[in-house]
Design an enzyme around this catalytic site. Structure first.
Site, mmCIF file in Angstrom:
data_model
loop_
_atom_site.group_PDB
_atom_site.id
_atom_site.type_symbol
_atom_site.label_atom_id
_atom_site.label_comp_id
_atom_site.label_asym_id
_atom_site.label_seq_id
_atom_site.Cartn_x
_atom_site.Cartn_y
_atom_site.Cartn_z
ATOM 1 N N HIS A 1 1.137 -1.183 -0.144
ATOM 2 C CA HIS A 1 0.254 0.194 -0.297
ATOM 3 C C HIS A 1 0.968 1.025 0.061
ATOM 4 O O HIS A 1 0.557 2.328 0.530
ATOM 5 C CB HIS A 1 -0.688 0.277 1.644
ATOM 6 C CG HIS A 1 -1.629 -1.026 1.334
ATOM 7 N ND1 HIS A 1 -2.871 -1.394 2.704
ATOM 8 C CD2 HIS A 1 -2.021 -1.983 0.468
ATOM 9 C CE1 HIS A 1 -3.125 -2.660 2.388
ATOM 10 N NE2 HIS A 1 -3.323 -2.784 1.140
ATOM 11 N N PRO A 2 1.602 1.582 -0.634
ATOM 12 C CA PRO A 2 2.640 2.564 -0.580
ATOM 13 C C PRO A 2 2.458 3.777 -1.280
ATOM 14 O O PRO A 2 0.786 3.477 -2.199
ATOM 15 C CB PRO A 2 4.296 1.940 -1.784
ATOM 16 C CG PRO A 2 3.416 0.869 -3.256
ATOM 17 C CD PRO A 2 2.193 0.899 -2.177
#
Length: 540
Positions: free
Chosen positions: A474-475
């Site tokens: 989930h960057p």
């Protein structure tokens, strides 16, 4: 040189939405550039096939991070979609918007129009929920969201009972009035197939004469005329090509590739660009900075009762479930692996849930690094309890490896670099043990395989997390939105500071990571960005 009104770079969770919405009225011409190819791939469309897509080079950038100091200098594997649909074509399909307070925080940080009340109409506009429209859910949008209960493994009910015995409440919809509690996840799937944004948005848009999609088109730089974006240069089939934009260029290449493209174009920290041999066009020191991500760890258990391992490990089980899926689109192959979970508070009593839980009725103890062999699980019955703290405070950064557009960027996650994050990781581990010790779960657990009973103290838990935890993919925040151009990259209308005709619209603009999986809010960003662009060009 071909000219369009809008050029969108990246056909992922946000970019596909933009291509659809900007071309919808027929009044504008749109060119969509995608570095990857078609999404017509069996492992993409079959939900459990993400275990293959997760590590498939033709549809995946397969990034690797730099050694992470607080994770024993381990390098992490960061899969990102390189295909129509982007990461929505290779993810685990869990559909979570985030907490209302996440977006209210965004607005409070100086981003008008980004509070939950402002964003709810976009979340509803994008969605068709199989439970029908409500005050919180959409009923006629292109993105289908499915309640998967009919095919869930019965151990999900055991997990829910155990979690409630441990003191956590039941929540029937994590995307409703409140996120807190345990329950069943919804997936971006329909009729037994993955519902990526390629299927949801491009499926209906690609036949329009005013939308042109170029695949295998690797953007190498944004073309600037002074400080105005006027087009994009890209590589395709061994040739250098360009496309120009009469109105705007919109970068939707994701939290890794969007900052990389800006930097390759001379938009970034001046000193760092010069060190890479790139002429500085616009000094924006925040490009690539402020990287956030969710970090998680699994606790693995041998089960006393059958799990998905029992169905999928033997050859005859694979054959049966394969035939069942082909004939009916039902069964475990029609589902994601994260079937149940929730959002809970640690014992430190935060004001709102700060840990996300995952329950997966499958296990794979000998998976090669970075792989998810979901069709070849352990030969014994097993399952996973997983978690991720939802609001980390550690910040990393993305940097250029070189001025070569085909070179992968340097990813520095800087995981667990704050005392806050290390403490929350330990507290979250305690929650997994608390649920595992509930009467319902004790009745089905044979033994804890990992980390095992020898890991008991807080220091033991932290050291185990350092050795085993990994990204939850989930960057965000590498082209962060905010009011101060010295600390952020885009304003509240997603316009890049200092560059006319250029916006960024994907998870890289998040001021902070949302509390949960990031695909749903990424799609929302695409919807809101398209609406703002059309409004700015005075078109409905």
């Amino acid at each position: 040189m071909i000219e369009y009104d809008f050029v969108v770079v990246g056909a992922g969770s946000a970019g596909a939405v933009l291509a659809d919405r900007l071309s919808e009225s027929g009044k504008h011409t749109v060119c969509l550039l995608e570095a990857g190819g078609s999404d017509l791939n069996f492992w993409i469309w079959m939900p459990i096939g993400y275990g293959k897509a997760f590590y498939s080079a033709p549809i995946n950038w397969k990034y690797t991070t730099e050694p992470d100091p607080e994770l024993n200098n381990r390098s992490g594997y960061w899969p990102r979609g390189k295909v129509l649909g982007g990461s929505s074509s290779i993810n685990a399909m869990v559909y979570i918007r985030g907490q209302h307070a996440d977006f209210n925080d965004w607005e409070a940080e100086g981003n008008p129009g980004w509070g939950f009340a402002d964003l709810l109409p976009y979340f509803k506009k994008m969605e068709t929920n199989d439970q029908g429209e409500s005050d919180y859910r959409g009923g006629s949008g292109p993105q289908y969201v499915s309640t998967m209960k009919r095919d869930l493994h019965p151990l999900c009910d055991v997990f829910l009972k155990g979690a409630q015995e441990a003191g956590y409440t039941y929540n029937s919809d994590f995307n409703g009035p409140d996120q807190e509690g345990v329950g069943l996840y919804q997936n971006t799937a329909k009729d037994g197939f993955r519902m990526s944004t390629a299927r949801a948005y491009l499926g209906r848009a690609r036949k329009r004469s005013n939308l042109h999609i170029e695949t295998k088109a690797h953007a190498s730089r944004i073309i600037l005329d002074g400080q105005k974006a006027v087009g994009v240069a890209y590589r395709q089939g061994g040739s250098e090509k360009t496309v120009t934009a009469r109105k705007e260029v919109v970068v939707s290449a994701g939290a890794v590739n969007s900052p990389q493209l800006l930097m390759l174009s001379g938009i970034g920290d001046g000193a760092e660009l010069q060190a890479s041999g790139i002429d500085v066009a616009v000094h924006r020191q925040a490009v690539g900075k402020n990287l956030q991500d969710h970090l998680g760890v699994d606790y693995l258990y041998r089960s006393k009762v059958p799990t998905l391992n029992t169905q999928l490990h033997p050859w005859w089980g694979k054959l049966y479930q394969g035939i069942r899926y082909v004939l009916t689109r039902r069964g475990p192959l029609s589902l994601g692996v994260n079937q149940a979970g929730g959002f809970v508070k640690t014992d430190t009593s935060p004001s709102r849930p700060n840990v996300q839980l995952y329950f997966s009725p499958v296990s794979y103890t000998k998976a090669p690094a970075g792989q998810r062999p979901l069709m070849n699980p352990d030969p014994f019955p097993g399952f996973l309890l997983g978690m991720q703290p939802t609001r980390p405070t550690s910040r990393g950064h993305i940097a250029l490896r070189s001025s070569d557009p085909t070179a992968s960027p340097l990813i520095h996650p800087n995981s667990l670099s704050t005392a806050h994050d290390r403490n929350e990781m330990v507290e979250a581990c305690k929650i997994l043990r608390k649920i595992a010790e509930s009467p319902a779960m004790r009745a089905v657990i044979d033994e804890e395989i990992a980390p095992g009973p020898s890991v008991q103290s807080e220091d033991d838990m932290l050291q185990d997390a350092r050795a085993r935890c990994s990204t939850v993919f989930h960057p965000v925040s590498t082209c962060r939105m905010g009011p101060n151009p010295e600390e952020n990259v885009v304003d509240a209308r997603l316009r890049v500071y200092g560059v006319d005709g250029l916006r960024v619209a994907d998870t890289s603009i998040f001021p902070t990571v949302t509390s949960g999986n990031t695909n749903a809010p990424a799609i929302m960003v695409g919807e809101k960005a398209a609406a703002m662009i059309l409004e700015d060009h005075k078109t409905a």
